[in-house]
Design a protein around this motif. Structure first.
Motif, PDB file in Angstrom:
ATOM      1  N   SER A   2       0.825  -1.210   0.000  1.00  0.00           N
ATOM      2  CA  SER A   2       0.000   0.000   0.000  1.00  0.00           C
ATOM      3  C   SER A   2       0.857   1.257   0.000  1.00  0.00           C
ATOM      4  CB  SER A   2      -0.936   0.004   1.215  1.00  0.00           C
ATOM      5  OG  SER A   2      -1.861  -1.057   1.139  1.00  0.00           O
ATOM      6  N   LYS A   3       1.903   1.249   0.807  1.00  0.00           N
ATOM      7  CA  LYS A   3       2.767   2.437   0.873  1.00  0.00           C
ATOM      8  C   LYS A   3       3.476   2.659  -0.453  1.00  0.00           C
ATOM      9  CE  LYS A   3       6.525   4.640   3.360  1.00  0.00           C
ATOM     10  NZ  LYS A   3       7.308   4.730   4.610  1.00  0.00           N
ATOM     11  N   LEU A   4       3.992   1.598  -1.042  1.00  0.00           N
ATOM     12  CA  LEU A   4       4.696   1.726  -2.320  1.00  0.00           C
ATOM     13  C   LEU A   4       3.757   2.226  -3.408  1.00  0.00           C
ATOM     14  CD1 LEU A   4       6.762  -1.591  -2.150  1.00  0.00           C
ATOM     15  CD2 LEU A   4       7.626   0.727  -1.806  1.00  0.00           C
ATOM     16  N   LYS A   5       2.518   1.750  -3.376  1.00  0.00           N
ATOM     17  CA  LYS A   5       1.536   2.199  -4.362  1.00  0.00           C
ATOM     18  C   LYS A   5       1.234   3.681  -4.190  1.00  0.00           C
ATOM     19  CE  LYS A   5      -3.098   1.177  -6.152  1.00  0.00           C
ATOM     20  NZ  LYS A   5      -4.296   0.297  -6.025  1.00  0.00           N
ATOM     21  N   ASN A   6       1.105   4.126  -2.929  1.00  0.00           N
ATOM     22  CA  ASN A   6       0.811   5.530  -2.663  1.00  0.00           C
ATOM     23  C   ASN A   6       1.958   6.438  -3.101  1.00  0.00           C
ATOM     24  OD1 ASN A   6      -1.685   4.935  -1.537  1.00  0.00           O
ATOM     25  ND2 ASN A   6      -0.894   4.820   0.550  1.00  0.00           N
ATOM     26  N   VAL A   7       3.182   5.958  -2.930  1.00  0.00           N
ATOM     27  CA  VAL A   7       4.348   6.734  -3.350  1.00  0.00           C
ATOM     28  C   VAL A   7       4.477   6.724  -4.868  1.00  0.00           C
ATOM     29  CG1 VAL A   7       6.888   6.836  -3.267  1.00  0.00           C
ATOM     30  CG2 VAL A   7       5.586   6.416  -1.182  1.00  0.00           C
ATOM     31  N   GLY A   8       3.991   5.656  -5.485  1.00  0.00           N
ATOM     32  CA  GLY A   8       4.095   5.528  -6.938  1.00  0.00           C
ATOM     33  C   GLY A   8       5.406   4.930  -7.382  1.00  0.00           C
TER      34      GLY A   8
END
Length: 228
Positions: free
Chosen positions: A85-91
């Motif tokens: 989730s964090k990696l997705k939010n950071v892009g």
């Protein structure tokens, strides 16, 4: 570590008591706007203390306390999955350069190994989030009977005059960072007979190197990935 944590928690506790005592005086004087301001500051400090506690709890999960042969491939994949989730939010997508069919194993506590990897990859995500192009890479290689895992990013890197300090408790280069993750991760690595170091890449960004003992049945494993 205990002294540092005690100091970090005592500061907001002292301030909370001061704001609370001052709040009573402000109430008596009917300065309700100032009372609200004090309450907001108290809430902010309580939130910070809760964040410190949450991070310490993450690194205090129950473990076996014993080092066993652990699949590096599985540990890296699990750590990336947890941070999905964090990696997705950071892009950003983590470029995992350790082949899925690799049989590279290390001597480690599986939960503690994931804790280190999660912290390193999470820090890398924080480092690249302001970059126009974001890149995080995980690679590994065998060096004799040791395995070196590297987590690199293309962020701004670490100020050279702070490289010697980044593993100190509560030292951080981020405004919202607590400065506990790297210190605890280094201690975990040392408890498993390994090391954790950092440097800046000549291509820009930071490189964190986790070195652990190769599992006894994997000491002759071929090199995997590339040195960053």
């Amino acid at each position: 570590m205990s002294a540092s944590i005690n100091h970090e928690l005592n500061q907001p506790l002292t301030a909370i008591r001061s704001y609370a005592d001052n709040g009573h005086l402000l109430l008596d004087r009917e300065r309700y706007g100032d009372v609200r301001g004090n309450l907001r500051k108290i809430a902010e400090m309580v939130d910070r203390m809760a964040t410190i506690g949450a991070q310490l709890k993450q690194f205090a999960r129950k473990t076996t306390g014993h080092c066993i042969s652990v699949s590096l491939v599985d540990s890296v994949a699990a750590s990336i999955g947890i941070l999905g989730s964090k990696l997705k939010n950071v892009g950003v997508e983590v470029e995992n350069r350790i082949p899925r069919d690799s049989s590279l194993n290390v001597q480690a506590d599986p939960i503690q190994l994931e804790q280190i990897l999660i912290n390193l990859i999470s820090n890398a995500a924080n480092a690249v989030k302001e970059q126009s192009e974001r890149r995080i890479e995980v690679s590994a290689e065998t060096v004799g009977n040791r395995v070196v895992v590297r987590v690199s990013d293309n962020g701004p890197g670490i100020p050279e005059d702070r490289l010697e300090q980044i593993f100190e408790p509560f030292f951080t280069t981020r405004e919202t960072g607590l400065g506990l993750g790297l210190s605890i991760s280094q201690r975990i690595a040392q408890s498993m007979g390994g090391t954790l170091n950092a440097r800046n890449s000549i291509d820009g960004g930071a490189v964190f190197s986790l070195e652990l003992c190769a599992a006894s049945d994997q000491q002759d494993a071929p090199e995997t990935g590339t040195a960053a």
